[in-house]
Design an enzyme around this catalytic site. Structure first.
Site, PDB file in Angstrom:
ATOM      1  N   ARG A  29     -38.954  20.293 -24.919  1.00 52.64           N
ATOM      2  CA  ARG A  29     -37.790  19.411 -24.773  1.00 52.64           C
ATOM      3  C   ARG A  29     -36.865  19.556 -25.982  1.00 52.64           C
ATOM      4  O   ARG A  29     -35.647  19.692 -25.837  1.00 52.64           O
ATOM      5  CB  ARG A  29     -38.248  17.955 -24.626  1.00 52.64           C
ATOM      6  CG  ARG A  29     -38.808  17.619 -23.249  1.00 52.64           C
ATOM      7  CD  ARG A  29     -39.588  16.311 -23.257  1.00 52.64           C
ATOM      8  NE  ARG A  29     -39.939  15.846 -21.907  1.00 52.64           N
ATOM      9  CZ  ARG A  29     -40.923  16.360 -21.180  1.00 52.64           C
ATOM     10  NH1 ARG A  29     -41.662  17.344 -21.664  1.00 52.64           N
ATOM     11  NH2 ARG A  29     -41.187  15.879 -19.966  1.00 52.64           N
ATOM     12  N   ASP A  51     -46.163  29.248 -24.069  1.00 53.49           N
ATOM     13  CA  ASP A  51     -45.157  28.455 -23.355  1.00 53.49           C
ATOM     14  C   ASP A  51     -43.900  28.217 -24.175  1.00 53.49           C
ATOM     15  O   ASP A  51     -42.782  28.286 -23.659  1.00 53.49           O
ATOM     16  CB  ASP A  51     -45.754  27.105 -22.932  1.00 53.49           C
ATOM     17  CG  ASP A  51     -46.502  27.205 -21.609  1.00 53.49           C
ATOM     18  OD1 ASP A  51     -46.872  28.334 -21.216  1.00 53.49           O
ATOM     19  OD2 ASP A  51     -46.716  26.164 -20.968  1.00 53.49           O
ATOM     20  N   ASN A  93     -45.938  31.540 -16.946  1.00 51.04           N
ATOM     21  CA  ASN A  93     -46.386  30.427 -16.104  1.00 51.04           C
ATOM     22  C   ASN A  93     -46.079  29.102 -16.790  1.00 51.04           C
ATOM     23  O   ASN A  93     -46.839  28.150 -16.692  1.00 51.04           O
ATOM     24  CB  ASN A  93     -47.889  30.551 -15.823  1.00 51.04           C
ATOM     25  CG  ASN A  93     -48.344  29.658 -14.678  1.00 51.04           C
ATOM     26  OD1 ASN A  93     -47.528  29.133 -13.916  1.00 51.04           O
ATOM     27  ND2 ASN A  93     -49.642  29.466 -14.559  1.00 51.04           N
ATOM     28  N   GLY A  95     -44.390  25.895 -16.843  1.00 53.30           N
ATOM     29  CA  GLY A  95     -43.730  24.989 -15.917  1.00 53.30           C
ATOM     30  C   GLY A  95     -42.582  24.232 -16.548  1.00 53.30           C
ATOM     31  O   GLY A  95     -41.507  24.095 -15.947  1.00 53.30           O
ATOM     32  N   ARG A 123     -45.590  28.075  -7.766  1.00 48.00           N
ATOM     33  CA  ARG A 123     -45.443  26.671  -8.144  1.00 48.00           C
ATOM     34  C   ARG A 123     -44.099  26.125  -7.637  1.00 48.00           C
ATOM     35  O   ARG A 123     -43.038  26.711  -7.887  1.00 48.00           O
ATOM     36  CB  ARG A 123     -45.552  26.509  -9.668  1.00 48.00           C
ATOM     37  CG  ARG A 123     -46.900  26.972 -10.190  1.00 48.00           C
ATOM     38  CD  ARG A 123     -47.016  26.865 -11.687  1.00 48.00           C
ATOM     39  NE  ARG A 123     -47.015  25.464 -12.124  1.00 48.00           N
ATOM     40  CZ  ARG A 123     -47.099  25.101 -13.410  1.00 48.00           C
ATOM     41  NH1 ARG A 123     -47.174  26.014 -14.356  1.00 48.00           N
ATOM     42  NH2 ARG A 123     -47.100  23.821 -13.719  1.00 48.00           N
ATOM     43  N   ASP A 295     -52.947  15.967 -17.232  1.00 51.57           N
ATOM     44  CA  ASP A 295     -53.506  17.083 -17.994  1.00 51.57           C
ATOM     45  C   ASP A 295     -54.807  16.722 -18.702  1.00 51.57           C
ATOM     46  O   ASP A 295     -55.495  17.600 -19.222  1.00 51.57           O
ATOM     47  CB  ASP A 295     -52.483  17.590 -19.016  1.00 51.57           C
ATOM     48  CG  ASP A 295     -51.364  18.383 -18.364  1.00 51.57           C
ATOM     49  OD1 ASP A 295     -51.535  18.793 -17.193  1.00 51.57           O
ATOM     50  OD2 ASP A 295     -50.324  18.604 -19.001  1.00 51.57           O
ATOM     51  N   ASN A 318     -51.396  16.193  -7.470  1.00 51.13           N
ATOM     52  CA  ASN A 318     -50.463  17.062  -8.196  1.00 51.13           C
ATOM     53  C   ASN A 318     -51.167  18.162  -8.965  1.00 51.13           C
ATOM     54  O   ASN A 318     -50.570  19.185  -9.310  1.00 51.13           O
ATOM     55  CB  ASN A 318     -49.616  16.231  -9.167  1.00 51.13           C
ATOM     56  CG  ASN A 318     -48.620  15.352  -8.449  1.00 51.13           C
ATOM     57  OD1 ASN A 318     -48.672  15.227  -7.236  1.00 51.13           O
ATOM     58  ND2 ASN A 318     -47.716  14.736  -9.180  1.00 51.13           N
ATOM     59  N   LYS A 322     -50.545  22.881 -10.371  1.00 49.70           N
ATOM     60  CA  LYS A 322     -50.406  23.180 -11.799  1.00 49.70           C
ATOM     61  C   LYS A 322     -50.572  24.693 -11.989  1.00 49.70           C
ATOM     62  O   LYS A 322     -50.312  25.476 -11.082  1.00 49.70           O
ATOM     63  CB  LYS A 322     -51.436  22.396 -12.601  1.00 49.70           C
ATOM     64  CG  LYS A 322     -51.230  20.886 -12.544  1.00 49.70           C
ATOM     65  CD  LYS A 322     -50.038  20.456 -13.370  1.00 49.70           C
ATOM     66  CE  LYS A 322     -49.945  18.955 -13.477  1.00 49.70           C
ATOM     67  NZ  LYS A 322     -48.822  18.516 -14.346  1.00 49.70           N
ATOM     68  N   GLU A 323     -51.037  25.112 -13.177  1.00 49.79           N
ATOM     69  CA  GLU A 323     -51.211  26.542 -13.437  1.00 49.79           C
ATOM     70  C   GLU A 323     -52.127  27.192 -12.413  1.00 49.79           C
ATOM     71  O   GLU A 323     -52.032  28.380 -12.124  1.00 49.79           O
ATOM     72  CB  GLU A 323     -51.743  26.757 -14.854  1.00 49.79           C
ATOM     73  CG  GLU A 323     -50.696  26.660 -15.946  1.00 49.79           C
ATOM     74  CD  GLU A 323     -50.349  25.237 -16.341  1.00 49.79           C
ATOM     75  OE1 GLU A 323     -49.733  25.052 -17.401  1.00 49.79           O
ATOM     76  OE2 GLU A 323     -50.683  24.291 -15.599  1.00 49.79           O
ATOM     77  N   HIS A 372     -55.406  27.599 -19.020  1.00 45.38           N
ATOM     78  CA  HIS A 372     -55.846  27.166 -20.343  1.00 45.38           C
ATOM     79  C   HIS A 372     -56.670  25.891 -20.305  1.00 45.38           C
ATOM     80  O   HIS A 372     -57.649  25.750 -21.045  1.00 45.38           O
ATOM     81  CB  HIS A 372     -54.632  26.986 -21.256  1.00 45.38           C
ATOM     82  CG  HIS A 372     -53.593  26.036 -20.725  1.00 45.38           C
ATOM     83  ND1 HIS A 372     -53.020  25.041 -21.484  1.00 45.38           N
ATOM     84  CD2 HIS A 372     -53.017  25.910 -19.492  1.00 45.38           C
ATOM     85  CE1 HIS A 372     -52.146  24.379 -20.764  1.00 45.38           C
ATOM     86  NE2 HIS A 372     -52.124  24.877 -19.554  1.00 45.38           N
ATOM     87  N   ARG A 373     -56.305  24.960 -19.447  1.00 44.80           N
ATOM     88  CA  ARG A 373     -57.018  23.677 -19.431  1.00 44.80           C
ATOM     89  C   ARG A 373     -58.407  23.802 -18.789  1.00 44.80           C
ATOM     90  O   ARG A 373     -59.334  23.087 -19.177  1.00 44.80           O
ATOM     91  CB  ARG A 373     -56.179  22.610 -18.737  1.00 44.80           C
ATOM     92  CG  ARG A 373     -54.830  22.417 -19.417  1.00 44.80           C
ATOM     93  CD  ARG A 373     -54.333  21.012 -19.420  1.00 44.80           C
ATOM     94  NE  ARG A 373     -53.026  20.944 -20.057  1.00 44.80           N
ATOM     95  CZ  ARG A 373     -52.818  20.912 -21.368  1.00 44.80           C
ATOM     96  NH1 ARG A 373     -53.854  20.913 -22.193  1.00 44.80           N
ATOM     97  NH2 ARG A 373     -51.595  20.878 -21.875  1.00 44.80           N
ATOM     98  N   LYS A 398     -51.799  29.772 -24.102  1.00 37.13           N
ATOM     99  CA  LYS A 398     -50.661  29.122 -23.438  1.00 37.13           C
ATOM    100  C   LYS A 398     -50.217  27.869 -24.178  1.00 37.13           C
ATOM    101  O   LYS A 398     -49.018  27.600 -24.293  1.00 37.13           O
ATOM    102  CB  LYS A 398     -51.045  28.778 -21.995  1.00 37.13           C
ATOM    103  CG  LYS A 398     -49.890  28.302 -21.139  1.00 37.13           C
ATOM    104  CD  LYS A 398     -50.325  28.135 -19.698  1.00 37.13           C
ATOM    105  CE  LYS A 398     -49.129  27.962 -18.777  1.00 37.13           C
ATOM    106  NZ  LYS A 398     -48.347  26.755 -19.023  1.00 37.13           N
TER     107      LYS A 398
END
Length: 419
Positions: A29, A51, A93, A95, A123, A295, A318, A322-323, A372-373, A398
């Site tokens: 942001r 990212d 990737n 988002g 996505r 997340d 949702n 995601k990834e 990654h998560r 990422k």
């Protein structure tokens, strides 16, 4: 290149100090807002990962000067205007970068193509494209996913725009940030009362305010943004709360004490609310609503494997966009550790908890789906179970490139298998 990484369960509680990286959500942001501002902004405490590099490189391609004087800083200099890049913007990737730049492309006088890798091309982005079209912006996608072609006219047209935020709050954040560079007042209204991870809207509004924008939340589902543009600012990025969840979970799983350098109540990101849930382990609630801390769900799901009783995760539809499809990836990964440990009912995830898993040897190769998560959360299982092999461990770059080093600094050792 390491093909798999298998944590060796430590024989001692994890103790020490680990500083989480800067927030990905806030860094991306701040990068965009600084790029839209006139003058030079200094971002400190920022995340340097795949990212955020995609975002920074895309902004450079649009005429913004971005320097990186050290490992956690960006110096961004712009004149308040983005230019049409010479070629499509490739955003991997990422988002946040993809959705934010798709809206910001409407501020360019010319054509911008926003694209990503094979995962990003699955996505959805159609709700944002539809919203831009309703304002008179030419936006085209053949699949409802990237690539997206946007033909901008130098500013976002004034007026009222409705957006479906049910799949992702990123669509709303993207419009909010672009709206401050509009031709006039822009109203942004939700088409319903559903919005994924609403707390990220608060992050967006706070960042916009820091860079001089004036946005008013008129109601639960309506925002009004004045055409103020942005001014340069010095901005401090707080540590990443999503990254912190792995360390909070590692601490409680091993009975350790990990100092993150910042208390949990100091985070403004939505995923920080996971701290209070983690603190209840091994007595997690029977049902956990993940809609506003999406997340953090992979962390909580793996932690739930060792809980005293089964846990159902709701409000997580949702996570399927995601990834990767994280609901499916979590269910599959848990069931590789022990058949039936994870299962799906509709969009819910059920974890058949068993404290007796701790201390066992249960060889399991975890398909991270390049997510990654998934990699970072299943590493937590490897702190208690011998034989949990994490495939493609490098995918953590990422958002948390030093994740494996962070665990290592606390005393975690690994078995590595290289290609």
């Amino acid at each position: 290149m390491t093909d798999t990484l298998t944590p060796i369960p430590p024989e001692h509680p994890l103790r020490g100090r680990v500083t989480p990286p800067g927030s990905k959500s806030i860094t991306n942001r701040a990068l965009l807002l600084a790029a839209l501002a006139r003058g030079t902004s200094r971002l400190s405490g920022a995340l340097k990962s795949d990212d955020t590099r995609y975002m920074a490189d895309a902004l450079r391609a649009m005429g913004v000067a971005i320097e990186e004087p050290d490992a956690t800083s960006f110096v961004v200099t712009g004149d308040g205007q983005l230019r049409a890049p010479a070629k499509p913007l490739f955003l991997g990737n990422a988002g946040t970068a993809t959705r934010f730049l798709a809206a910001a492309a409407a501020l360019v006088d010319g054509e911008v193509v926003v694209d990503g890798d094979a995962h990003m091309r699955k996505r959805p982005i159609m709700p944002l494209v539809t919203a831009l079209r309703s304002l008179g912006v030419e936006a085209v996608t053949d699949t409802g996913c990237p690539p997206v072609k946007i033909v901008g006219r130098g500013a976002l047209p004034a007026g009222r725009v409705e957006i479906d935020g049910g799949l992702s709050s990123q669509y709303v954040s993207a419009l909010l940030m672009a709206a401050a560079c509009g031709d006039g007042l822009i109203e942004i209204a939700l088409t319903g009362d559903q919005i994924g991870a609403r707390g990220y809207i608060d992050l967006t509004l706070a960042a916009m305010k820091a860079f001089g924008a004036e946005a008013e939340q008129a109601s639960f589902s309506l925002w009004r943004v004045k055409p103020t543009g942005y001014r340069a600012a010095d901005f401090l990025v707080e540590p990443d709360a999503s990254a912190a969840t792995y360390l909070w979970a590692a601490e409680i799983l091993t009975g350790g004490a990990i100092d993150l350098g910042v208390p949990a109540n100091a985070f403004t990101q939505p995923d920080a609310r996971a701290y209070d849930v983690i603190a209840k382990f091994p007595h997690l609630p029977d049902s956990i609503d993940g809609s506003q801390m999406q997340d953090a769900i992979p962390t909580l799901a793996v932690l739930a494997a060792f809980n005293e009783k089964p846990v159902r995760f709701t409000g997580i539809a949702n996570l399927r966009v995601k990834e990767c499809d994280r609901v499916s990836a979590l269910s599959q990964g848990l069931s590789r550790i022990r058949p039936g440990l994870g299962s799906e009912e509709g969009d819910d995830l059920i974890v058949a908890s068993d404290p007796a898993l701790a201390g066992q040897t249960l060889p399991a190769s975890i398909d991270t789906h390049a997510d990654h998560r998934i990699a970072m959360s299943f590493a937590l299982a490897g702190l208690k179970i011998r034989g949990v092999a994490i495939e493609d461990p490098g995918c953590v770059a990422k958002t948390y490139p030093d994740y494996w080093k962070a665990l290592s600094s606390l005393g975690v050792k690994y078995e590595e298998e290289a290609r």
